[in-house]
Design an enzyme around this catalytic site. Structure first.
Site, PDB file in Angstrom:
ATOM      1  N   HIS A  23       0.694  -0.968  -0.047  1.00  0.00           N
ATOM      2  CA  HIS A  23      -0.083  -0.361   0.177  1.00  0.00           C
ATOM      3  C   HIS A  23       0.232   1.105   0.206  1.00  0.00           C
ATOM      4  O   HIS A  23       1.062   2.038  -0.498  1.00  0.00           O
ATOM      5  CB  HIS A  23      -0.694   0.316   1.099  1.00  0.00           C
ATOM      6  CG  HIS A  23      -1.563  -1.365   1.612  1.00  0.00           C
ATOM      7  ND1 HIS A  23      -2.108  -1.655   2.691  1.00  0.00           N
ATOM      8  CD2 HIS A  23      -3.029  -1.557   0.435  1.00  0.00           C
ATOM      9  CE1 HIS A  23      -2.940  -2.308   2.454  1.00  0.00           C
ATOM     10  NE2 HIS A  23      -2.863  -2.700   0.809  1.00  0.00           N
ATOM     11  N   LYS A  31     -20.581  -2.796  12.464  1.00  0.00           N
ATOM     12  CA  LYS A  31     -19.403  -4.784  12.019  1.00  0.00           C
ATOM     13  C   LYS A  31     -18.028  -4.348  12.886  1.00  0.00           C
ATOM     14  O   LYS A  31     -17.618  -3.783  12.536  1.00  0.00           O
ATOM     15  CB  LYS A  31     -19.873  -4.884  11.311  1.00  0.00           C
ATOM     16  CG  LYS A  31     -21.512  -5.275  10.892  1.00  0.00           C
ATOM     17  CD  LYS A  31     -20.909  -5.905   8.756  1.00  0.00           C
ATOM     18  CE  LYS A  31     -22.206  -4.852   7.985  1.00  0.00           C
ATOM     19  NZ  LYS A  31     -21.799  -5.534   6.569  1.00  0.00           N
ATOM     20  N   ARG A  43      -2.695  -5.762  -7.789  1.00  0.00           N
ATOM     21  CA  ARG A  43      -1.615  -7.197  -8.381  1.00  0.00           C
ATOM     22  C   ARG A  43      -1.304  -8.189  -9.373  1.00  0.00           C
ATOM     23  O   ARG A  43      -0.506  -9.065  -9.795  1.00  0.00           O
ATOM     24  CB  ARG A  43      -1.477  -8.226  -6.753  1.00  0.00           C
ATOM     25  CG  ARG A  43      -1.666  -7.028  -5.594  1.00  0.00           C
ATOM     26  CD  ARG A  43      -1.720  -7.652  -4.072  1.00  0.00           C
ATOM     27  NE  ARG A  43      -3.153  -7.526  -4.181  1.00  0.00           N
ATOM     28  CZ  ARG A  43      -3.548  -7.936  -2.910  1.00  0.00           C
ATOM     29  NH1 ARG A  43      -2.728  -8.214  -2.123  1.00  0.00           N
ATOM     30  NH2 ARG A  43      -4.832  -7.880  -3.229  1.00  0.00           N
ATOM     31  N   SER A 103      -3.128  -8.251   2.681  1.00  0.00           N
ATOM     32  CA  SER A 103      -3.372  -7.953   4.522  1.00  0.00           C
ATOM     33  C   SER A 103      -3.552  -9.703   4.993  1.00  0.00           C
ATOM     34  O   SER A 103      -3.612  -9.223   5.922  1.00  0.00           O
ATOM     35  CB  SER A 103      -4.099  -6.577   4.737  1.00  0.00           C
ATOM     36  OG  SER A 103      -3.570  -6.019   4.067  1.00  0.00           O
TER      37      SER A 103
HETATM   38  P1  ADP Z   1     -10.029  -4.487  -0.474  1.00  0.00           P
HETATM   39  O1  ADP Z   1     -10.779  -4.298   1.050  1.00  0.00           O
HETATM   40  O2  ADP Z   1     -10.450  -2.368  -0.330  1.00  0.00           O
HETATM   41  O3  ADP Z   1      -9.346  -4.727  -1.454  1.00  0.00           O
HETATM   42  P2  ADP Z   1      -7.197  -3.062   1.047  1.00  0.00           P
HETATM   43  O4  ADP Z   1      -6.564  -2.684   2.008  1.00  0.00           O
HETATM   44  O5  ADP Z   1      -6.891  -5.100   0.455  1.00  0.00           O
HETATM   45  O6  ADP Z   1      -8.524  -2.899   0.356  1.00  0.00           O
HETATM   46  O7  ADP Z   1      -6.216  -3.138  -0.961  1.00  0.00           O
HETATM   47  C1  ADP Z   1      -6.338  -1.676  -1.130  1.00  0.00           C
HETATM   48  C2  ADP Z   1      -5.948  -1.297  -2.313  1.00  0.00           C
HETATM   49  O8  ADP Z   1      -4.647  -1.729  -2.455  1.00  0.00           O
HETATM   50  C3  ADP Z   1      -6.657  -2.242  -3.567  1.00  0.00           C
HETATM   51  O9  ADP Z   1      -6.677  -1.209  -4.527  1.00  0.00           O
HETATM   52  C4  ADP Z   1      -5.435  -3.642  -3.100  1.00  0.00           C
HETATM   53  O10 ADP Z   1      -5.111  -4.495  -4.419  1.00  0.00           O
HETATM   54  C5  ADP Z   1      -4.531  -2.760  -3.500  1.00  0.00           C
HETATM   55  N1  ADP Z   1      -3.623  -3.453  -3.022  1.00  0.00           N
HETATM   56  C6  ADP Z   1      -3.437  -4.590  -1.521  1.00  0.00           C
HETATM   57  N2  ADP Z   1      -1.887  -5.100  -1.557  1.00  0.00           N
HETATM   58  C7  ADP Z   1      -1.201  -4.536  -2.035  1.00  0.00           C
HETATM   59  C8  ADP Z   1      -0.002  -4.884  -2.895  1.00  0.00           C
HETATM   60  N3  ADP Z   1       0.926  -5.510  -2.325  1.00  0.00           N
HETATM   61  N4  ADP Z   1       0.337  -4.030  -3.957  1.00  0.00           N
HETATM   62  C9  ADP Z   1      -0.694  -3.256  -4.466  1.00  0.00           C
HETATM   63  N5  ADP Z   1      -1.864  -2.683  -4.696  1.00  0.00           N
HETATM   64  C10 ADP Z   1      -2.029  -3.737  -3.134  1.00  0.00           C
END
Ligand code: ADP
Length: 152
Positions: free
Chosen positions: A18, A42, A92, A130
């Protein structure tokens, strides 16, 4: 006019993947709002939302054009509120693509002045998720390598 982008996500937790998207996004936008989607009713987070806000603020403390907020509404409406014309997301793999593709179509329908912008992950962060970090942390594994801040 200032180019404002929203980077929305669950950020449970916010990872180096991120962070990479945010830092690269700064080359495109004047201001970035990192928006943690969270519903207080929630209680479905692993990492407490207030703590995560603190960690992300700490990560970007030297930037005055990055803001961290928590929201519980449509991202398309949030964007209107902040006069943000761009939605930043990371990609990704094809699974991300399928999901992001559907979300961006809906967001376009809800707010046609909002443009979604996708950055392809840097290879070294491509396998950071995550979900995996939560799993490792739950079983007492060390996750600090994957995070841009130290968790206590
Ligand atoms: P959500 O629950 O909305 O998917 P996330 O916190 O999982 O939220 O991810 C937020 C954004 O960051 C999403 O667009 C996701 O694809 C992107 N993202 C998550 N991990 C990575 C990573 N390692 N590299 C690039 N983008 C990522």
């Amino acid at each position: 006019m200032k180019k404002v982008a929203i980077f929305p996500g669950s950020f449970d937790p916010f990872t180096k993947g991120h962070e990479d998207i945010v830092l690269r996004g700064l080359a495109l936008f004047d201001e970035l709002i990192i928006a943690i989607g969270h519903n207080n009713q929630k209680n479905n987070r692993y990492f407490e939302v207030d703590k995560m806000v603190g960690y992300i603020e700490e990560t970007f403390k030297s930037f005055d054009n990055i803001k961290v907020i928590v929201y519980n509404e449509l991202t398309a409406d949030l964007a209107k509120k902040y006069d943000a014309k761009f939605l930043l997301r990371g990609l990704r793999n094809t699974t991300d693509f399928e999901y992001e593709n559907s979300i961006s179509q809906v967001n376009r329908y809800l707010n046609e002045s909002l443009e979604s912008v996708f950055l392809i992950t840097s290879p070294k962060f491509a396998s950071i998720s995550s979900t995996i970090i939560r799993e490792v942390h739950k079983y007492k594994g060390d996750v600090n390598e994957f995070l841009p801040y130290k968790i206590d």
